[in-house]
Design a protein around this motif. Structure first.
Motif, PDB file in Angstrom:
ATOM      1  N   ASP A  91      23.138  11.947  30.764  1.00  0.00           N
ATOM      2  CA  ASP A  91      23.214  11.185  32.014  1.00  0.00           C
ATOM      3  C   ASP A  91      24.325  11.709  32.916  1.00  0.00           C
ATOM      4  O   ASP A  91      24.162  11.766  34.137  1.00  0.00           O
ATOM      5  CB  ASP A  91      23.434   9.696  31.729  1.00  0.00           C
ATOM      6  N   PHE A  92      25.461  12.078  32.331  1.00  0.00           N
ATOM      7  CA  PHE A  92      26.552  12.647  33.138  1.00  0.00           C
ATOM      8  C   PHE A  92      26.092  13.939  33.795  1.00  0.00           C
ATOM      9  O   PHE A  92      26.350  14.170  34.991  1.00  0.00           O
ATOM     10  CB  PHE A  92      27.787  12.911  32.283  1.00  0.00           C
ATOM     11  N   ASP A  93      25.425  14.789  33.037  1.00  0.00           N
ATOM     12  CA  ASP A  93      24.954  16.059  33.588  1.00  0.00           C
ATOM     13  C   ASP A  93      23.977  15.835  34.730  1.00  0.00           C
ATOM     14  O   ASP A  93      24.023  16.539  35.753  1.00  0.00           O
ATOM     15  CB  ASP A  93      24.284  16.892  32.495  1.00  0.00           C
ATOM     16  N   ARG A  94      23.086  14.865  34.589  1.00  0.00           N
ATOM     17  CA  ARG A  94      22.111  14.584  35.640  1.00  0.00           C
ATOM     18  C   ARG A  94      22.798  14.064  36.902  1.00  0.00           C
ATOM     19  O   ARG A  94      22.458  14.467  38.022  1.00  0.00           O
ATOM     20  CB  ARG A  94      21.062  13.572  35.153  1.00  0.00           C
ATOM     21  N   LEU A  95      23.773  13.185  36.719  1.00  0.00           N
ATOM     22  CA  LEU A  95      24.508  12.668  37.872  1.00  0.00           C
ATOM     23  C   LEU A  95      25.300  13.780  38.541  1.00  0.00           C
ATOM     24  O   LEU A  95      25.295  13.908  39.774  1.00  0.00           O
ATOM     25  CB  LEU A  95      25.450  11.538  37.441  1.00  0.00           C
ATOM     26  N   ASN A  96      25.972  14.599  37.755  1.00  0.00           N
ATOM     27  CA  ASN A  96      26.771  15.678  38.319  1.00  0.00           C
ATOM     28  C   ASN A  96      25.890  16.679  39.061  1.00  0.00           C
ATOM     29  O   ASN A  96      26.263  17.194  40.128  1.00  0.00           O
ATOM     30  CB  ASN A  96      27.546  16.377  37.198  1.00  0.00           C
ATOM     31  N   GLN A  97      24.715  16.942  38.515  1.00  0.00           N
ATOM     32  CA  GLN A  97      23.774  17.842  39.176  1.00  0.00           C
ATOM     33  C   GLN A  97      23.333  17.287  40.524  1.00  0.00           C
ATOM     34  O   GLN A  97      23.287  18.019  41.530  1.00  0.00           O
ATOM     35  CB  GLN A  97      22.561  18.058  38.276  1.00  0.00           C
ATOM     36  N   MET A  98      23.009  15.992  40.569  1.00  0.00           N
ATOM     37  CA  MET A  98      22.567  15.387  41.826  1.00  0.00           C
ATOM     38  C   MET A  98      23.699  15.354  42.839  1.00  0.00           C
ATOM     39  O   MET A  98      23.499  15.657  44.029  1.00  0.00           O
ATOM     40  CB  MET A  98      22.028  13.982  41.573  1.00  0.00           C
ATOM     41  N   LEU A  99      24.906  14.990  42.398  1.00  0.00           N
ATOM     42  CA  LEU A  99      26.046  14.978  43.314  1.00  0.00           C
ATOM     43  C   LEU A  99      26.314  16.380  43.856  1.00  0.00           C
ATOM     44  O   LEU A  99      26.632  16.544  45.048  1.00  0.00           O
ATOM     45  CB  LEU A  99      27.293  14.444  42.605  1.00  0.00           C
ATOM     46  N   ALA A 100      26.184  17.385  43.013  1.00  0.00           N
ATOM     47  CA  ALA A 100      26.411  18.757  43.461  1.00  0.00           C
ATOM     48  C   ALA A 100      25.371  19.168  44.500  1.00  0.00           C
ATOM     49  O   ALA A 100      25.704  19.831  45.492  1.00  0.00           O
ATOM     50  CB  ALA A 100      26.380  19.706  42.261  1.00  0.00           C
ATOM     51  N   TYR A 101      24.119  18.779  44.284  1.00  0.00           N
ATOM     52  CA  TYR A 101      23.074  19.103  45.259  1.00  0.00           C
ATOM     53  C   TYR A 101      23.356  18.425  46.598  1.00  0.00           C
ATOM     54  O   TYR A 101      23.242  19.046  47.663  1.00  0.00           O
ATOM     55  CB  TYR A 101      21.708  18.673  44.729  1.00  0.00           C
ATOM     56  N   LEU A 102      23.731  17.162  46.551  1.00  0.00           N
ATOM     57  CA  LEU A 102      24.033  16.444  47.782  1.00  0.00           C
ATOM     58  C   LEU A 102      25.256  17.026  48.480  1.00  0.00           C
ATOM     59  O   LEU A 102      25.306  17.108  49.704  1.00  0.00           O
ATOM     60  CB  LEU A 102      24.268  14.959  47.478  1.00  0.00           C
TER      61      LEU A 102
END
Length: 231
Positions: A91-102
């Motif tokens: 879940d952390f990786d998914r959140l970090n990935q989305m934040l990085a994309y944004l």
């Protein structure tokens, strides 16, 4: 001392950090930074040498800049509330990935449009900047629409800091009429849902300097010179 968020107006991306702090619910203060007047001044550069917002000064007086870093900091404090996740988890990786994309692709897509608007580009220069920017903004909206699918929130069934961050950037289409968000029904639904959120309404009121009802831990505003005094 309570944490203080230096947020930029008008319409800074620090909007998302205000929403995130409201969702977190812990005590915090706000310091209003006018752009470009205050943000480029020597006083503010004591807290952020590159002269950008947001900056978060924690309870110990340490300063942290960049939205991605600030949101991850807030997320680490809000794991029990579902705002963030333990590092090393999926879940952390998914959140970090989305934040990085944004923080990169989505945010960066607007850069040519902002440059054209803020620097008064004319003629062929304006056409090139706005044409490229419009294409990039449409591209990232299509990408996010695909990632969102039929989920109610960016990461699934519950809101996270990614949702707090996107609402501060997605509203920039009101300055740059390069697409109709209704062409992206998933994002339109997410946008409408976030705009109705009490923390988002609070952040809008804060930016407009209207009466603002906090549902979190907002303790009030502090002036830049007041934050500087004990340093």
């Amino acid at each position: 001392m309570h944490p203080t968020l230096f947020y930029g107006v008008p319409s800074g991306c620090s909007f998302g950090s205000i929403v995130a702090l409201e969702w977190l619910g812990e005590p915090y203060r706000l310091c209003r930074i006018a752009m470009p007047e205050d943000v480029t001044g020597d006083a503010y550069r004591r807290f952020n040498p590159v002269g950008e917002t947001p900056t978060l000064m924690d309870a110990q007086g340490h300063c942290l800049s960049e939205s991605l870093a600030i949101l991850n900091h807030i997320g680490a404090r809000g794991i029990s509330a579902g705002l963030g996740f333990a590092q090393g988890t999926r879940d952390f990786d998914r959140l970090n990935q989305m934040l990085a994309y944004l923080n990169t692709s989505f945010f960066g897509a607007f850069a040519p449009l902002w440059y054209a608007l803020e620097h008064g580009a004319q003629g062929a220069d304006k056409a090139a900047l706005t044409g490229y920017g419009a294409a990039q903004v449409r591209k990232v909206h299509a990408g996010l629409e695909a990632m969102l699918g039929d989920q109610p929130w960016l990461l699934g069934e519950r809101r996270t800091l990614a949702d707090a961050y996107i609402i501060g950037i997605a509203r920039w289409t009101r300055y740059h009429a390069v697409l109709d968000r209704k062409d992206y029904p998933g994002l339109q639904s997410l946008f409408d849902k976030l705009e109705a959120d009490p923390a988002v309404r609070f952040a809008h009121a804060i930016e407009r300097q209207e009466a603002a009802d906090s549902s979190g831990g907002f303790l009030g505003h502090v002036r830049l010179d007041e934050v500087m005094a004990p340093r």
